[in-house]
Write a protein that holds these residues in place. Sequence first.
Motif, PDB file in Angstrom:
ATOM      1  N   UNK A  70       0.827  -1.210   0.000  1.00  0.00           N
ATOM      2  CA  UNK A  70       0.000   0.000   0.000  1.00  0.00           C
ATOM      3  C   UNK A  70       0.859   1.258   0.000  1.00  0.00           C
ATOM      4  N   UNK A  71       1.953   1.224   0.738  1.00  0.00           N
ATOM      5  CA  UNK A  71       2.840   2.390   0.767  1.00  0.00           C
ATOM      6  C   UNK A  71       3.464   2.628  -0.610  1.00  0.00           C
ATOM      7  N   UNK A  72       3.848   1.562  -1.292  1.00  0.00           N
ATOM      8  CA  UNK A  72       4.396   1.701  -2.647  1.00  0.00           C
ATOM      9  C   UNK A  72       3.320   2.241  -3.596  1.00  0.00           C
ATOM     10  N   UNK A  73       2.120   1.690  -3.513  1.00  0.00           N
ATOM     11  CA  UNK A  73       1.022   2.152  -4.360  1.00  0.00           C
ATOM     12  C   UNK A  73       0.674   3.611  -4.061  1.00  0.00           C
ATOM     13  N   UNK A  74       0.750   3.998  -2.783  1.00  0.00           N
ATOM     14  CA  UNK A  74       0.433   5.381  -2.397  1.00  0.00           C
ATOM     15  C   UNK A  74       1.445   6.367  -2.981  1.00  0.00           C
ATOM     16  N   UNK A  75       2.703   5.990  -2.983  1.00  0.00           N
ATOM     17  CA  UNK A  75       3.718   6.885  -3.544  1.00  0.00           C
ATOM     18  C   UNK A  75       3.456   7.140  -5.025  1.00  0.00           C
ATOM     19  N   UNK A  76       3.181   6.080  -5.756  1.00  0.00           N
ATOM     20  CA  UNK A  76       2.925   6.217  -7.183  1.00  0.00           C
ATOM     21  C   UNK A  76       1.571   6.894  -7.415  1.00  0.00           C
ATOM     22  N   UNK A  77       0.581   6.559  -6.599  1.00  0.00           N
ATOM     23  CA  UNK A  77      -0.729   7.193  -6.721  1.00  0.00           C
ATOM     24  C   UNK A  77      -0.672   8.691  -6.464  1.00  0.00           C
ATOM     25  N   UNK A  78       0.199   9.100  -5.557  1.00  0.00           N
ATOM     26  CA  UNK A  78       0.362  10.532  -5.289  1.00  0.00           C
ATOM     27  C   UNK A  78       0.875  11.252  -6.529  1.00  0.00           C
ATOM     28  N   UNK A  79       1.764  10.620  -7.258  1.00  0.00           N
ATOM     29  CA  UNK A  79       2.244  11.216  -8.512  1.00  0.00           C
ATOM     30  C   UNK A  79       1.101  11.370  -9.506  1.00  0.00           C
ATOM     31  N   UNK A  80       0.228  10.371  -9.565  1.00  0.00           N
ATOM     32  CA  UNK A  80      -0.931  10.472 -10.461  1.00  0.00           C
ATOM     33  C   UNK A  80      -1.867  11.590 -10.007  1.00  0.00           C
ATOM     34  N   UNK A  81      -2.054  11.734  -8.699  1.00  0.00           N
ATOM     35  CA  UNK A  81      -2.900  12.802  -8.170  1.00  0.00           C
ATOM     36  C   UNK A  81      -2.342  14.170  -8.541  1.00  0.00           C
ATOM     37  N   UNK A  82      -1.031  14.308  -8.489  1.00  0.00           N
ATOM     38  CA  UNK A  82      -0.400  15.592  -8.812  1.00  0.00           C
ATOM     39  C   UNK A  82      -0.599  15.993 -10.269  1.00  0.00           C
ATOM     40  N   UNK A  83      -0.929  15.040 -11.126  1.00  0.00           N
ATOM     41  CA  UNK A  83      -1.171  15.350 -12.538  1.00  0.00           C
ATOM     42  C   UNK A  83      -2.563  15.932 -12.768  1.00  0.00           C
ATOM     43  N   UNK A  84      -3.451  15.789 -11.787  1.00  0.00           N
ATOM     44  CA  UNK A  84      -4.833  16.272 -11.941  1.00  0.00           C
ATOM     45  C   UNK A  84      -4.895  17.741 -11.530  1.00  0.00           C
ATOM     46  N   UNK A  85      -5.484  18.580 -12.364  1.00  0.00           N
ATOM     47  CA  UNK A  85      -5.602  19.994 -11.991  1.00  0.00           C
ATOM     48  C   UNK A  85      -6.417  20.175 -10.705  1.00  0.00           C
TER      49      UNK A  85
END
Length: 176
Positions: A70-85
């Motif tokens: 989950x921690x690994x997925x959260x790190x990558x998911x945060x990058x995806x979140x940062x792409x959303x305006x």
Amino acid sequence: MANDIEQAKRPVSAALAGPYGHPFHPILVTVPIGAWVSSLVFDIGSHIVADPGFLTRGSLWLVAIGVVGALAAALVGTLDLLAIPTGTPAFRTGLTHMSLNLAVTAAYIAGFFWRRAAYDQPGPVGIGPLVLSAAALVTLAASGYLGGKLAYHYGVRVAAESTQAEGYRTAARHSS
């Protein structure tokens, strides 16, 4: 608006979040989901079998594997979140999705230490940790629904329809 949509489809860092049209986050979430669902099966099984110790211990380690995943997925998911305006419904959905996932991960971390205290006892998983895991999985399902909404409704990190159309060209139409 078209720029906002295109921005949400592109990775902040392709090396870390996955290339365009193939994000890593959906791949990584299979680890905690699988581990945590399996841990609940082990929890329930520990109340059914005659010698539950192996299931109790196995469940503890499945919880730990899920937390690491989950921690690994959260790190990558945060990058995806940062792409959303920011300020968009998609961004608010992403924040809710992330918040629920962090709450679930915190519940499993707490559950790990709760279980760890009884690690050397041969009995089944306690009712408290079992209920905590079940509640966390229900919350995870709600969060997963929101993750699906991000991808399938808002198209976050999903390739544009023009890119998707390439997969539906026939050989004759492709060569002309």
